[in-house]
Design an enzyme around this catalytic site. Structure first.
Site, mmCIF file in Angstrom:
data_model
loop_
_atom_site.group_PDB
_atom_site.id
_atom_site.type_symbol
_atom_site.label_atom_id
_atom_site.label_comp_id
_atom_site.label_asym_id
_atom_site.label_seq_id
_atom_site.Cartn_x
_atom_site.Cartn_y
_atom_site.Cartn_z
ATOM 1 N N ASN A 207 -6.308 39.455 39.020
ATOM 2 C CA ASN A 207 -5.592 39.042 37.383
ATOM 3 C C ASN A 207 -4.054 39.135 37.627
ATOM 4 O OD1 ASN A 207 -8.521 38.888 36.675
ATOM 5 N ND2 ASN A 207 -8.500 40.966 35.701
ATOM 6 N N VAL A 208 -3.893 38.244 36.957
ATOM 7 C CA VAL A 208 -1.968 38.210 36.658
ATOM 8 C C VAL A 208 -1.564 38.696 35.450
ATOM 9 C CG1 VAL A 208 -1.910 36.199 38.339
ATOM 10 C CG2 VAL A 208 -2.317 35.882 35.719
ATOM 11 N N HIS B 251 -3.249 38.207 43.397
ATOM 12 C CA HIS B 251 -2.647 36.862 42.739
ATOM 13 C C HIS B 251 -1.441 36.855 42.153
ATOM 14 C CE1 HIS B 251 -7.207 35.394 43.256
ATOM 15 N NE2 HIS B 251 -6.494 35.345 44.521
ATOM 16 N N CYS C 236 16.413 27.261 35.335
ATOM 17 C CA CYS C 236 17.172 28.306 35.632
ATOM 18 C C CYS C 236 18.651 27.926 35.187
ATOM 19 C CB CYS C 236 17.098 28.513 36.917
ATOM 20 S SG CYS C 236 18.316 29.908 37.762
ATOM 21 N N SER D 281 -16.370 37.189 39.831
ATOM 22 C CA SER D 281 -17.518 36.170 40.354
ATOM 23 C C SER D 281 -17.575 36.168 41.627
ATOM 24 C CB SER D 281 -17.266 34.887 39.791
ATOM 25 O OG SER D 281 -15.834 34.389 40.395
ATOM 26 N N ALA E 171 -17.707 44.910 30.708
ATOM 27 C CA ALA E 171 -17.031 45.868 31.152
ATOM 28 C C ALA E 171 -16.646 47.047 30.439
ATOM 29 C CB ALA E 171 -15.655 44.987 31.823
HETATM 30 P P1 OAD Z 1 -14.049 34.164 37.431
HETATM 31 O O1 OAD Z 1 -13.758 33.573 36.102
HETATM 32 O O2 OAD Z 1 -14.384 33.426 38.478
HETATM 33 O O3 OAD Z 1 -15.565 35.318 36.901
HETATM 34 C C1 OAD Z 1 -15.320 35.932 35.977
HETATM 35 C C2 OAD Z 1 -16.605 36.875 36.146
HETATM 36 O O4 OAD Z 1 -16.502 37.920 35.164
HETATM 37 C C3 OAD Z 1 -17.894 36.359 35.970
HETATM 38 O O5 OAD Z 1 -18.642 36.757 37.135
HETATM 39 C C4 OAD Z 1 -18.492 36.585 34.685
HETATM 40 O O6 OAD Z 1 -20.029 36.768 34.766
HETATM 41 C C5 OAD Z 1 -17.738 37.903 34.468
HETATM 42 N N1 OAD Z 1 -17.593 38.452 32.983
HETATM 43 C C6 OAD Z 1 -17.638 37.547 32.030
HETATM 44 N N2 OAD Z 1 -17.340 38.260 31.017
HETATM 45 C C7 OAD Z 1 -17.401 39.598 31.045
HETATM 46 C C8 OAD Z 1 -17.188 40.936 30.728
HETATM 47 N N3 OAD Z 1 -16.977 40.936 29.271
HETATM 48 N N4 OAD Z 1 -17.320 42.200 31.456
HETATM 49 C C9 OAD Z 1 -17.446 42.086 32.732
HETATM 50 N N5 OAD Z 1 -17.676 40.738 33.456
HETATM 51 C C10 OAD Z 1 -17.555 39.714 32.773
HETATM 52 O O7 OAD Z 1 -12.869 35.135 37.561
HETATM 53 P P2 OAD Z 1 -12.570 35.638 39.099
HETATM 54 O O8 OAD Z 1 -13.619 36.162 39.964
HETATM 55 O O9 OAD Z 1 -11.489 36.674 38.634
HETATM 56 O O10 OAD Z 1 -7.571 32.325 41.179
HETATM 57 O O11 OAD Z 1 -11.982 34.589 39.760
HETATM 58 C C11 OAD Z 1 -10.968 34.732 40.751
HETATM 59 C C12 OAD Z 1 -10.170 33.674 41.030
HETATM 60 O O12 OAD Z 1 -10.453 32.398 40.597
HETATM 61 C C13 OAD Z 1 -8.767 33.885 40.128
HETATM 62 O O13 OAD Z 1 -8.029 34.991 40.410
HETATM 63 C C14 OAD Z 1 -8.123 32.678 39.849
HETATM 64 C C15 OAD Z 1 -9.410 31.703 39.951
HETATM 65 O O14 OAD Z 1 -9.216 30.481 40.432
HETATM 66 C C16 OAD Z 1 -6.172 31.940 41.405
HETATM 67 O O15 OAD Z 1 -5.725 32.020 40.006
HETATM 68 C C17 OAD Z 1 -5.700 31.936 42.448
#
Ligand code: OAD
Length: 253
Positions: A103-104, A120, A149, A190, A233
């Protein structure tokens, strides 16, 4: 589910080195939409159109208008939720050593976590493409798009776009953390974007127990993770931390 929460609390209380890997799901209860799934950002936008570095370089104004300015408002308003606070508490207790996050949003640090690897990058800062000068994202003037800038160069967020490398130092730190832990918590991730999704595999291969907290199964479920606590979570981490606190207090009696 309560059994799995209790089992996790016990594993953490007995552990010497816990690491957490977090994804967008941990910040959903802070009001930040995830990327994938219902209500996800990538339902609204094509990631290759707005999330790729080549798209940004081709048309920074479009990416600023479509994605970045909206993200700024959402991220600036977000506050840590009980999941961020719970992980910070585990670090304070000396049990959790590192949070690796995709996360950012900077919410782990706001919650009090100190050892955070931001795979990221972080959205809190912008960098000039020409002179490299940095400015806080909240401070930038959005009346002109893309924001520029003083030197005239275009600002970009200090985040990793698709098509860019993970900063090597962060990748190194994450791999060391993943291979040193005996328990890895994978929260709201995910597990489809590499190389972050590979960190639990490294942990497992190094002998750690990998535990997922997610409302949905992921590619790690049933393979890399020992079990999935199927839930949100915030309440899940809060119950786990309460359990760890109880077990440790009992041990001291
Ligand atoms: P995703 O959006 O791919 O996945 C989010 C995950 O959180 C899913 O598996 C959901 O089931 C789960 N979820 C949803 N609500 C939730 C809750 N309340 N508690 C717990 N889990 C929950 O996000 P990331 O896995 O972070 O990359 O995605 C990875 C990367 O894909 C990101 O960092 C970003 C994106 O493209 C870049 O920006 C380079």
């Amino acid at each position: 589910m309560e059994d799995l929460i209790h089992k996790t609390a016990r594993l953490i209380a007995d552990s010497r080195h816990v690491v957490a890997l977090t994804g967008a799901g941990i910040s959903v209860e802070s009001g930040i939409p995830p990327f994938r799934g219902p209500g996800g950002l990538w339902e609204k936008f094509d990631p290759m159109e707005v999330g790729h570095i080549q798209s940004f370089m081709r048309d920074p104004e479009k990416v600023w208008r479509l994605l970045i300015s909206e993200m700024r408002d959402v991220l600036m308003a977000a506050k840590p939720n009980p999941a961020h606070l719970g992980l910070a508490r585990l670090e304070e207790m000396g049990i959790l050593k590192t949070v690796i996050t995709q996360n950012v949003d900077g919410l782990h640090q706001t919650a009090g976590s100190r050892d955070v690897v931001e795979f990221h990058g972080n959205f809190a800062w912008l960098r000039c493409l020409d002179c490299g000068g940095r400015v806080r994202t909240v401070e930038v003037d959005l009346s002109q798009m893309p924001p520029r800038c003083d030197c005239g160069g275009i600002f970009r967020p200090e985040c990793v776009f698709f098509g860019e490398m993970i900063p090597p130092l962060d990748l190194d730190r994450a791999q060391i953390a993943a291979s040193s832990c005996d328990v890895m918590l994978v929260v709201g991730c995910s597990a489809v974007v590499q190389p972050a999704a590979y960190m639990p595999v490294i942990a497992r291969q190094s002998g750690a127990v990998v535990i997922e907290i997610n409302p949905e199964p992921t590619p790690l479920t049933g393979r890399t993770s020992a079990f999935l606590i199927q839930g949100k979570a915030g309440p899940t981490v809060e119950k786990i931390v309460a359990g760890v606190t109880r077990i440790i207090a009992d041990k001291r009696r």
